[in-house]
Design an enzyme around this catalytic site. Structure first.
Site, PDB file in Angstrom:
ATOM      1  N   LYS A 124       5.899   1.804   0.987  1.00 38.34           N
ATOM      2  CA  LYS A 124       6.518   2.423   2.174  1.00 38.34           C
ATOM      3  C   LYS A 124       7.070   1.341   3.103  1.00 38.34           C
ATOM      4  CE  LYS A 124       3.111   5.988   1.626  1.00 38.34           C
ATOM      5  NZ  LYS A 124       1.700   6.321   1.907  1.00 38.34           N
ATOM      6  N   LYS A 173      -4.058   1.056   6.589  1.00 38.23           N
ATOM      7  CA  LYS A 173      -4.679   1.560   5.359  1.00 38.23           C
ATOM      8  C   LYS A 173      -6.134   1.861   5.680  1.00 38.23           C
ATOM      9  CE  LYS A 173      -3.482  -2.430   3.443  1.00 38.23           C
ATOM     10  NZ  LYS A 173      -2.779  -1.933   2.265  1.00 38.23           N
ATOM     11  N   ARG A 174      -6.830   2.569   4.767  1.00 37.35           N
ATOM     12  CA  ARG A 174      -8.251   2.797   4.989  1.00 37.35           C
ATOM     13  C   ARG A 174      -8.982   1.464   5.148  1.00 37.35           C
ATOM     14  NH1 ARG A 174     -10.642   7.806   4.124  1.00 37.35           N
ATOM     15  NH2 ARG A 174     -12.494   6.658   4.713  1.00 37.35           N
ATOM     16  N   HIS A 201      -7.696   6.220 -10.469  1.00 48.37           N
ATOM     17  CA  HIS A 201      -7.205   5.498  -9.276  1.00 48.37           C
ATOM     18  C   HIS A 201      -8.138   4.400  -8.797  1.00 48.37           C
ATOM     19  CE1 HIS A 201      -4.083   8.575  -8.263  1.00 48.37           C
ATOM     20  NE2 HIS A 201      -4.928   9.378  -8.890  1.00 48.37           N
ATOM     21  N   THR A 257       0.094   2.046  -2.015  1.00 51.49           N
ATOM     22  CA  THR A 257       1.355   2.775  -1.849  1.00 51.49           C
ATOM     23  C   THR A 257       1.949   2.472  -0.471  1.00 51.49           C
ATOM     24  OG1 THR A 257      -0.019   4.669  -1.242  1.00 51.49           O
ATOM     25  CG2 THR A 257       0.962   4.697  -3.444  1.00 51.49           C
ATOM     26  N   LYS A 304     -10.030  -4.479   0.869  1.00 54.93           N
ATOM     27  CA  LYS A 304      -8.670  -4.557   1.405  1.00 54.93           C
ATOM     28  C   LYS A 304      -8.523  -5.737   2.384  1.00 54.93           C
ATOM     29  CE  LYS A 304      -7.926   0.474   0.990  1.00 54.93           C
ATOM     30  NZ  LYS A 304      -6.762   0.630   0.102  1.00 54.93           N
TER      31      LYS A 304
HETATM   32  C1  26Q Z   1     -15.483  10.942  -3.981  1.00 59.95           C
HETATM   33  C2  26Q Z   1     -16.682  11.607  -3.960  1.00 59.95           C
HETATM   34  C3  26Q Z   1     -17.226  12.050  -2.779  1.00 59.95           C
HETATM   35  C4  26Q Z   1     -16.536  11.867  -1.599  1.00 59.95           C
HETATM   36  C5  26Q Z   1     -15.329  11.216  -1.623  1.00 59.95           C
HETATM   37  C6  26Q Z   1     -14.794  10.753  -2.820  1.00 59.95           C
HETATM   38  C7  26Q Z   1     -13.524  10.050  -2.832  1.00 59.95           C
HETATM   39  C8  26Q Z   1     -12.472  10.506  -2.071  1.00 59.95           C
HETATM   40  C9  26Q Z   1     -11.289   9.837  -2.068  1.00 59.95           C
HETATM   41  C10 26Q Z   1     -13.338   8.917  -3.600  1.00 59.95           C
HETATM   42  C11 26Q Z   1     -12.126   8.253  -3.596  1.00 59.95           C
HETATM   43  C12 26Q Z   1     -11.076   8.711  -2.822  1.00 59.95           C
HETATM   44  C13 26Q Z   1      -9.776   8.061  -2.741  1.00 59.95           C
HETATM   45  C14 26Q Z   1      -9.378   7.061  -3.482  1.00 59.95           C
HETATM   46  C15 26Q Z   1      -8.059   6.461  -3.284  1.00 59.95           C
HETATM   47  O1  26Q Z   1      -7.345   6.787  -2.341  1.00 59.95           O
HETATM   48  N1  26Q Z   1      -7.628   5.556  -4.156  1.00 59.95           N
HETATM   49  C16 26Q Z   1      -6.332   4.936  -4.014  1.00 59.95           C
HETATM   50  O2  26Q Z   1      -5.385   5.671  -4.776  1.00 59.95           O
HETATM   51  C17 26Q Z   1      -4.074   5.210  -4.529  1.00 59.95           C
HETATM   52  C18 26Q Z   1      -3.110   6.113  -5.266  1.00 59.95           C
HETATM   53  O3  26Q Z   1      -3.155   5.863  -6.627  1.00 59.95           O
HETATM   54  C19 26Q Z   1      -3.928   3.761  -4.936  1.00 59.95           C
HETATM   55  O4  26Q Z   1      -2.643   3.338  -4.557  1.00 59.95           O
HETATM   56  C20 26Q Z   1      -4.980   2.900  -4.250  1.00 59.95           C
HETATM   57  O5  26Q Z   1      -4.919   1.588  -4.755  1.00 59.95           O
HETATM   58  C21 26Q Z   1      -6.354   3.495  -4.483  1.00 59.95           C
HETATM   59  O6  26Q Z   1      -7.329   2.784  -3.747  1.00 59.95           O
END
Ligand code: 26Q
Length: 817
Positions: A655, A543-544, A355, A651, A549
């Site tokens: 929506k 979004k985050r 991702h 995503t 972004k």
């Molecule tokens: C990793 C290690 C330690 C702490 C946190 C994390 C961590 C947690 C969440 C790293 C990444 C995430 C989330 C990533 C994420 O949400 N990516 C998004 O995934 C979506 C679904 O595929 C995509 O639509 C987005 O483009 C992408 O940014």
């Protein structure tokens, strides 16, 4: 219970009184929620048991979606919808004098995820069940979900999200299904019949106790399972806790330390930080999940070399990659397989989705940490790496560089992506462009080695939650025009194209949007005490908060609009309401600065008599699934403005599109595919293309300073970041933002894309005035959004990765084995 309205009302009243011991006029909304929730849970229970029986008898392969995050949000409304009783309950409650929406508000959001990746997992579970696939979730029952965000003086403040405070009607604790997960310790090797046998001794044992949450399929009686693991102490308090006097406190300390494993969800930081507790969580999820799958498999009484016929494990990003060595460990140490046979089984079982493109976000763990915390797993990873590197040297003789680049362990780090790719039979990206970048750039070496493993699965979202549930009035208008086939075949939304020019239909679409905007406006009024002009354009970025972004681009543009109005109070602008929702990782300083900046802008433009009728800005605190369900149906414009090449898919873009918002966006992630369907007539593109971004990175040649000096509007807003003025009062300044743009040459090309963005926004403002044309664009967006339904995505995963077929359908259960 729900067969008709009268039955429902009677049964419900009785339960309500029985459960609370109060009279009907004394109950609170909380009581009503609890009673209704437990009634729905019971109804689901019947189908749940039957589903599990069916799967067992049917004997088809079952999929387990391993994810550190499931951002499921509230369940009451969705469960009612999928059970097909929403209308009955809404009307029944109404006749009793209660509003279902208010009752739904009593439920805490299950915020067990950060953003896109976690919400995708939740959408996928909904599609799996609704399409009748045997597919389940495997996750962690965090005691605290993603923090609750408060905005105080314009700053983000984080509060713990204790979502379980009022209990959780949907979960069932299954103590009988707990499993043991072992950390630390030392590996002992013995020889038994000439074979080496490994066992970890003196480890710390933690119980993983499952809490099962039912996942209800849409009107097909399937109920799958989301299994969430909670950590509990496995130690015996009567043994081994130091001196007799210290026993009790030592035990309590120990118990608490063990239980921290499932205490909280880690916020996604902009840079990867290797925290021991996070590694513990990841192994906890994987070990518990794998053990529980093998137990279920045991019921089939088949030899383990047939595991892959019955089980598929899908890992959501690299976070659950340890499922690979963990399954190896159990097959070798407990089921007596040799390496090669075990490896064959594991790689046939596991598949992996990537991702991320950002290399700084790729997961790596210090070798020593893995060795100490998970000694046996480490040995297995080491052996995997040894064999892998040896095979690479054979494949690429003399290419030592390539081998080092691809190694699973290198520079004292374990590289989770390499482990995941090598140990999976399928690796997919989440949008066409993203998969392309993985193949050509980020994972080029691996693509050359395993080209057949790489594939694309463009993300999708569940139209049940994001359209039918979040926007019921739109669903009704759609149904009026094209019937209800689209509810089970979202691709049929395409039939709306025939109505894009129909003036009566356009009016209906416009009026639904207006109603939704009023609903959001009253929410904003409650929160901010400000009346919003619902005839203004609702321009939404939710979004985050991340630099890539580019919420900053949006913010700078609003500052520029402000300046232009101040310079020319009669400027011909279409009134706009900019709405932001975003959480920043607690340690992400720049992101928090941007939140503060947006709030300063809001303060100024909303209160300046010259601008407040043309420009409004709201930063809505605590963006979450349930807030998204309020904002998205009310959006006119959807901001998808990431630097090209950085957003894997997105995503939220889908929506908003499905709810009739028109996108202003870059050619990034899934926007590219949206644009293929929509073209210039229904989407607004601007900005650098990926190739241009890459060229700049490769060759330099971009100068943020030059733009600053050439573009007066840019210079002015940047100066306003640091000098006292409308956006920096009382000695504030946004120095770090200013320097990231100028001293550090604007890594995300905010200034480079500014002019194009501003021009495009200008066009949007003018086009919005032609309400017929705008409604037409909006309808085309809804019509073309079927392609981005999660059902399409899940069908692709099912046929192309997992090799499974639906078991349940609306007509009943498909043939057994
Ligand atoms: C990793 C290690 C330690 C702490 C946190 C994390 C961590 C947690 C969440 C790293 C990444 C995430 C989330 C990533 C994420 O949400 N990516 C998004 O995934 C979506 C679904 O595929 C995509 O639509 C987005 O483009 C992408 O940014």
């Amino acid at each position: 219970m729900f067969s008709n309205k009268e039955n429902f009302k009677n049964e419900f009243k009785q339960r309500l009184i029985g459960k609370t011991g109060r009279q009907i006029h004394e109950v609170t909304e909380d009581d009503i929620y609890a009673a209704l929730g437990s009634m729905v849970r019971e109804q689901i229970g019947q189908n749940w048991a039957a589903t599990n029986r069916t799967y067992l008898e049917h004997g088809q392969r079952q999929v387990y979606y391993f994810s550190m995050e499931f951002l499921i949000g509230r369940l009451l409304g969705n469960n009612l919808l999928n059970l097909g009783v929403l209308q009955t309950v809404r009307e029944g409650l109404g006749e009793l004098g209660w509003d279902l929406e208010d009752i739904e508000e009593q439920e805490a959001d299950a915020g067990l995820g950060n953003g896109g990746l976690g919400r995708l997992a939740a959408c996928f579970l909904d599609s799996l069940a609704s399409l009748g696939y045997a597919g389940h979730g495997n996750g962690i029952r965090y005691k605290y979900g993603l923090f609750e965000q408060k905005i105080i003086d314009g700053h983000q403040v984080e509060l713990p999200d204790y979502w379980l405070q009022k209990g959780n009607v949907w979960e069932v604790r299954r103590s009988d299904k707990r499993v043991n997960v072992r950390f630390w310790g030392n590996v002992e090797m013995r020889e038994v019949d000439g074979k080496e046998v490994f066992e970890t001794k003196n480890g710390e044992d933690v119980w993983a106790v499952p809490y099962d949450v039912p996942v209800v399929g849409y009107e097909n009686s399937a109920v799958n399972t989301l299994r969430l693991w909670s950590a509990e102490s496995a130690a015996d308090p009567t043994r081994g806790f130091g001196s007799p006097s210290g026993n009790y406190y030592n035990f309590l300390d120990y118990k608490r330390s063990v239980e921290t494993v499932s205490e909280f969800l880690y916020p996604d930081d902009s840079e990867y930080a290797g925290k021991l507790l996070r590694l513990k969580q990841e192994y906890f999820l994987c070990s518990a999940g794998v053990q529980s799958i093998l137990r279920t498999f045991d019921k089939l009484r088949l030899p383990y070399d047939r595991l892959a016929e019955k089980v598929a494990i899908h890992i959501n990003d690299t976070h659950p990659t340890l499922a690979i060595p963990e399954l190896m460990r159990i097959l070798m140490d407990e089921k007596e397989f040799g390496w090669d046979e075990a490896w064959e089984i594991v790689t046939s079982v596991v598949s992996y989705t990537n991702h991320t493109i950002l290399s700084e976000a790729l997961e790596t763990w210090p070798e020593q940490m893995v060795r100490e915390l998970l000694p046996r797993v480490y040995m297995i990873i080491e052996e995997m790496n040894r064999r892998f590197c040896a095979s690479l040297l054979e494949e690429y003789p003399g290419e030592q560089d390539r081998v080092s680049r691809m190694a699973i362990i290198a520079d004292g780090q374990v590289k989770m992506a390499h482990l995941a790719i090598h140990g999976s039979h399928s690796i997919n990206g989440v949008a066409a462009l993203h998969t392309d970048i993985l193949k050509k750039r980020e994972m080029k070496d691996f693509y050359e080695l395993y080209p057949e493993r790489f594939n694309n699965k463009t993300n999708g979202i569940t139209h049940r939650r994001w359209l039918m549930h979040a926007n019921p009035s739109l669903a009704e208008v759609i149904e009026g025009a094209i019937g209800s086939d689209w509810k089970t075949r979202p691709d049929r939304l395409n039939d709306l194209l025939a109505h894009a020019d129909d003036a009566v239909f356009q009016d209906k679409i416009r009026s639904v949007k207006h109603t939704n905007k009023e609903r959001l406006a009253s929410y904003i009024y409650k929160k901010h005490g400000v009346t919003v002009d619902t005839n203004s354009i609702f321009d939404v970025q939710v979004k985050r908060l991340h630099a890539y972004k580019r919420q900053l681009l949006n913010a700078l543009h609003i500052m520029d609009l402000y300046n232009r109005i101040k310079d020319n109070p009669t400027l011909d602008l279409t009134p706009r309401t900019f709405i932001f929702g975003a959480k920043a990782a607690p340690g992400y300083y720049m992101a928090k600065q941007i939140i503060k900046l947006i709030n300063n802008i809001a303060n100024t433009v909303n209160n300046d008599p010259q601008t407040k009728d043309l420009l409004n800005v709201f930063f809505l605190e605590n963006y979450s699934v349930s807030l998204a369900e309020k904002i998205i149906p009310a959006a006119d414009v959807s901001e998808q403005i990431s630097t090209a090449g950085k957003e894997a898919s997105g995503t939220g873009n889908m929506k908003l599109m499905m709810n009739g918002a028109v996108t202003v966006g870059t050619l990034d992630g899934a926007n590219v595919e949206m644009y293929e369907s929509l073209g210039d007539e229904a989407m607004y593109l601007f900005g650098l293309r990926v190739e241009e971004v890459e060229k700049y990175y490769r060759e330099g040649g971009y100068s943020a300073q030059a733009i600053y000096h050439e573009d007066e509007r840019v210079k002015r807003v940047l100066d306003q970041l640091i000098y006292p003025g409308p956006f920096c009062q009382y000695g504030q300044s946004f120095d770090p933002i200013y320097h990231s743009l100028l001293s550090h040459n604007d890594e995300y090309f905010v200034l480079r894309d500014f002019a194009g963005y501003a021009d495009t926004q200008e066009r949007i403002g003018m086009d919005y005035r032609n309400s017929k044309e705008w409604a037409r664009k909006s309808i085309i967006n809804i019509a073309k959004s079927g392609r981005f339904a999660g059902d399409r995505t899940i069908n692709e995963y099912a046929t192309e990765i997992w090799g499974i077929k639906p078991i349940f359908s609306r007509e009943g259960v498909h043939g057994t084995r």
